[in-house]
Design an enzyme around this catalytic site. Structure first.
Site, PDB file in Angstrom:
ATOM      1  N   ARG A 213     -17.927  -6.877  -4.533  1.00 60.17           N
ATOM      2  CA  ARG A 213     -18.014  -5.701  -3.622  1.00 60.17           C
ATOM      3  C   ARG A 213     -19.348  -5.000  -3.042  1.00 60.17           C
ATOM      4  O   ARG A 213     -19.839  -5.504  -2.314  1.00 60.17           O
ATOM      5  CB  ARG A 213     -17.118  -4.604  -3.506  1.00 60.17           C
ATOM      6  CG  ARG A 213     -15.377  -4.980  -2.828  1.00 60.17           C
ATOM      7  CD  ARG A 213     -14.046  -3.759  -4.063  1.00 60.17           C
ATOM      8  NE  ARG A 213     -13.420  -3.978  -3.485  1.00 60.17           N
ATOM      9  CZ  ARG A 213     -12.631  -2.931  -3.934  1.00 60.17           C
ATOM     10  NH1 ARG A 213     -12.738  -1.786  -4.540  1.00 60.17           N
ATOM     11  NH2 ARG A 213     -10.920  -3.103  -3.380  1.00 60.17           N
TER      12      ARG A 213
ATOM     13  N   PHE B  12      -5.790   6.984   6.528  1.00 62.11           N
ATOM     14  CA  PHE B  12      -6.180   5.600   6.897  1.00 62.11           C
ATOM     15  C   PHE B  12      -5.086   4.565   6.487  1.00 62.11           C
ATOM     16  O   PHE B  12      -5.468   3.751   6.790  1.00 62.11           O
ATOM     17  CB  PHE B  12      -7.252   5.487   5.705  1.00 62.11           C
ATOM     18  CG  PHE B  12      -6.903   5.687   4.132  1.00 62.11           C
ATOM     19  CD1 PHE B  12      -6.436   4.739   3.513  1.00 62.11           C
ATOM     20  CD2 PHE B  12      -7.679   6.755   3.561  1.00 62.11           C
ATOM     21  CE1 PHE B  12      -6.381   4.811   2.053  1.00 62.11           C
ATOM     22  CE2 PHE B  12      -7.377   6.673   2.150  1.00 62.11           C
ATOM     23  CZ  PHE B  12      -6.464   5.704   1.812  1.00 62.11           C
TER      24      PHE B  12
ATOM     25  N   TYR C 161       0.315  -0.960  -0.153  1.00 58.05           N
ATOM     26  CA  TYR C 161       0.669   0.074  -0.226  1.00 58.05           C
ATOM     27  C   TYR C 161       0.799   1.001  -0.076  1.00 58.05           C
ATOM     28  O   TYR C 161       0.298   2.561   0.288  1.00 58.05           O
ATOM     29  CB  TYR C 161      -0.970   0.033   1.350  1.00 58.05           C
ATOM     30  CG  TYR C 161      -2.268  -0.729   1.100  1.00 58.05           C
ATOM     31  CD1 TYR C 161      -3.051  -1.123   0.214  1.00 58.05           C
ATOM     32  CD2 TYR C 161      -2.395  -1.880   2.022  1.00 58.05           C
ATOM     33  CE1 TYR C 161      -4.313  -1.620  -0.019  1.00 58.05           C
ATOM     34  CE2 TYR C 161      -3.931  -2.537   1.227  1.00 58.05           C
ATOM     35  CZ  TYR C 161      -4.249  -1.995   0.448  1.00 58.05           C
ATOM     36  OH  TYR C 161      -5.465  -3.492   0.089  1.00 58.05           O
TER      37      TYR C 161
ATOM     38  N   THR D 245     -14.297   1.068  -5.502  1.00 58.45           N
ATOM     39  CA  THR D 245     -13.655   0.923  -3.948  1.00 58.45           C
ATOM     40  C   THR D 245     -15.005   0.926  -2.387  1.00 58.45           C
ATOM     41  O   THR D 245     -14.744   0.034  -2.042  1.00 58.45           O
ATOM     42  CB  THR D 245     -12.577   2.070  -3.791  1.00 58.45           C
ATOM     43  OG1 THR D 245     -11.461   2.136  -5.087  1.00 58.45           O
ATOM     44  CG2 THR D 245     -12.219   1.869  -2.435  1.00 58.45           C
TER      45      THR D 245
ATOM     46  N   ASN E 105     -13.553  -4.203   2.142  1.00 55.75           N
ATOM     47  CA  ASN E 105     -14.007  -3.566   1.065  1.00 55.75           C
ATOM     48  C   ASN E 105     -13.890  -5.452   0.370  1.00 55.75           C
ATOM     49  O   ASN E 105     -14.250  -5.154  -1.145  1.00 55.75           O
ATOM     50  CB  ASN E 105     -14.277  -3.649   0.052  1.00 55.75           C
ATOM     51  CG  ASN E 105     -12.269  -2.913  -0.138  1.00 55.75           C
ATOM     52  OD1 ASN E 105     -11.702  -3.177   0.636  1.00 55.75           O
ATOM     53  ND2 ASN E 105     -12.146  -1.615  -0.772  1.00 55.75           N
TER      54      ASN E 105
ATOM     55  N   GLU F  97       2.776  -5.296  -7.950  1.00 59.11           N
ATOM     56  CA  GLU F  97       2.440  -6.455  -7.000  1.00 59.11           C
ATOM     57  C   GLU F  97       2.571  -7.867  -6.595  1.00 59.11           C
ATOM     58  O   GLU F  97       3.059  -8.421  -5.870  1.00 59.11           O
ATOM     59  CB  GLU F  97       0.787  -6.017  -7.041  1.00 59.11           C
ATOM     60  CG  GLU F  97       0.432  -4.649  -5.827  1.00 59.11           C
ATOM     61  CD  GLU F  97      -1.027  -4.178  -6.984  1.00 59.11           C
ATOM     62  OE1 GLU F  97      -1.243  -3.085  -6.130  1.00 59.11           O
ATOM     63  OE2 GLU F  97      -1.297  -5.219  -7.867  1.00 59.11           O
TER      64      GLU F  97
ATOM     65  N   ARG G 284     -10.918  -5.868 -12.250  1.00 60.90           N
ATOM     66  CA  ARG G 284     -11.745  -4.061 -11.274  1.00 60.90           C
ATOM     67  C   ARG G 284     -13.013  -4.196 -11.692  1.00 60.90           C
ATOM     68  O   ARG G 284     -13.678  -3.823 -10.864  1.00 60.90           O
ATOM     69  CB  ARG G 284     -11.122  -3.105 -12.450  1.00 60.90           C
ATOM     70  CG  ARG G 284      -9.368  -3.102 -11.927  1.00 60.90           C
ATOM     71  CD  ARG G 284      -8.708  -2.808 -10.618  1.00 60.90           C
ATOM     72  NE  ARG G 284      -8.937  -1.577 -10.566  1.00 60.90           N
ATOM     73  CZ  ARG G 284      -8.925  -0.684  -8.664  1.00 60.90           C
ATOM     74  NH1 ARG G 284      -7.995  -1.068  -7.996  1.00 60.90           N
ATOM     75  NH2 ARG G 284      -9.444   0.190  -8.457  1.00 60.90           N
TER      76      ARG G 284
HETATM   77  P1  DAT Z   1      -8.695   0.294  -4.083  1.00 61.03           P
HETATM   78  O1  DAT Z   1      -8.805  -1.307  -3.617  1.00 61.03           O
HETATM   79  O2  DAT Z   1      -9.984   0.073  -4.916  1.00 61.03           O
HETATM   80  O3  DAT Z   1      -8.277  -0.228  -5.593  1.00 61.03           O
HETATM   81  P2  DAT Z   1      -7.721   2.093  -3.040  1.00 61.03           P
HETATM   82  O4  DAT Z   1      -6.046   1.494  -4.009  1.00 61.03           O
HETATM   83  O5  DAT Z   1      -8.143   3.925  -3.548  1.00 61.03           O
HETATM   84  O6  DAT Z   1      -8.846   1.244  -3.818  1.00 61.03           O
HETATM   85  O7  DAT Z   1      -7.880   2.252  -1.459  1.00 61.03           O
HETATM   86  C1  DAT Z   1      -7.422   0.381  -0.835  1.00 61.03           C
HETATM   87  C2  DAT Z   1      -7.465   0.487  -0.116  1.00 61.03           C
HETATM   88  O8  DAT Z   1      -7.982   1.764   0.985  1.00 61.03           O
HETATM   89  C3  DAT Z   1      -9.176   0.479  -0.045  1.00 61.03           C
HETATM   90  O9  DAT Z   1      -9.486  -0.816  -0.920  1.00 61.03           O
HETATM   91  C4  DAT Z   1      -9.500   0.523   1.094  1.00 61.03           C
HETATM   92  C5  DAT Z   1      -9.039   1.349   1.628  1.00 61.03           C
HETATM   93  N1  DAT Z   1      -9.320   3.319   1.213  1.00 61.03           N
HETATM   94  C6  DAT Z   1      -9.568   3.739   0.106  1.00 61.03           C
HETATM   95  N2  DAT Z   1      -9.734   5.251   0.712  1.00 61.03           N
HETATM   96  C7  DAT Z   1     -10.078   5.028   1.147  1.00 61.03           C
HETATM   97  C8  DAT Z   1     -10.689   6.012   2.414  1.00 61.03           C
HETATM   98  N3  DAT Z   1     -10.947   7.410   2.007  1.00 61.03           N
HETATM   99  N4  DAT Z   1     -10.794   6.192   3.819  1.00 61.03           N
HETATM  100  C9  DAT Z   1      -9.952   4.403   4.501  1.00 61.03           C
HETATM  101  N5  DAT Z   1     -10.098   3.304   3.708  1.00 61.03           N
HETATM  102  C10 DAT Z   1      -9.748   4.090   2.436  1.00 61.03           C
HETATM  103 MG    MG Z   2      -6.072   0.384  -5.287  1.00 58.54          MG
END
Ligand code: DAT
Ligand code: MG
Length: 149
Positions: A102, A57, A49, A91, A112, A126, A85
């Site tokens: 989801r 977060f 991440y 998300t 999620n 990854e 996706r």
């Molecule tokens: P995705 O998993 O759809 O690729 P992302 O890469 O933007 O989404 O974020 C990674 C993860 O972080 C997501 O699955 C859940 C968490 N997340 C994202 N935005 C968030 C937020 N605003 N508050 C809390 N958790 C969040």
């Molecule tokens: Mg992502």
């Protein structure tokens, strides 16, 4: 052929959604080339991440992904990155369409269920982060000619 990294997060494993999620990918026609159950370390979580390191977060996200076993997978197929996706959905599970993983199984942003690489360069990064080369199987399903023309 394109490959993507998919992970069923601790909530998906705890909620017994592993079989259902694998079933959806198999039924679509994608091919499983890597699969393992992982107790994610903090180091791996932070690397995975890394793009979110500065977000508020981030700490909670790392805490959550290390809180229980994760099913890590590599799936192969034509257009598998974008198609995954789509199958995963938006998300926030409350925004995700019904019919997506989801949308069908989740409610909360922080629960999620599943991760999927969002682009070819992320998929490559990854897969290399989560899998050693010998953990990925090069094999050809006997159904290939019935899936691809
Ligand atoms: P995705 O998993 O759809 O690729 P992302 O890469 O933007 O989404 O974020 C990674 C993860 O972080 C997501 O699955 C859940 C968490 N997340 C994202 N935005 C968030 C937020 N605003 N508050 C809390 N958790 C969040
Ligand atoms: Mg992502």
């Amino acid at each position: 052929m394109e490959r993507t990294f998919i992970a069923i997060k601790p909530d998906g494993v705890q909620r017994s959604l592993v079989g259902e999620i694998i079933r959806r990918f198999e039924a679509k026609g994608f091919q499983l080339v890597g699969l393992k159950l992982v107790q994610v370390t903090r180091e791996l979580a932070e690397k995975h991440y890394a793009e979110h390191r500065e977000r508020s977060f981030f700490a909670g996200l790392v805490e959550f992904i290390t809180s229980g076993p994760v099913v890590a997978m590599v799936w192969e197929g034509k257009g598998v990155i974008a198609a995954s996706r789509k199958a995963i959905g938006k998300t926030n599970p409350l925004d995700a369409d019904l019919g997506t993983i989801r949308g069908d199984f989740g409610v909360d942003l922080g629960r999620n269920i599943i991760h999927g690489s969002d682009a070819p360069d992320t998929a490559e990064r990854e897969i290399a982060l989560w899998f050693a080369p010998h953990e990925i199987a090069d094999w050809k399903p006997s159904t290939t000619s019935w899936l691809y023309e």
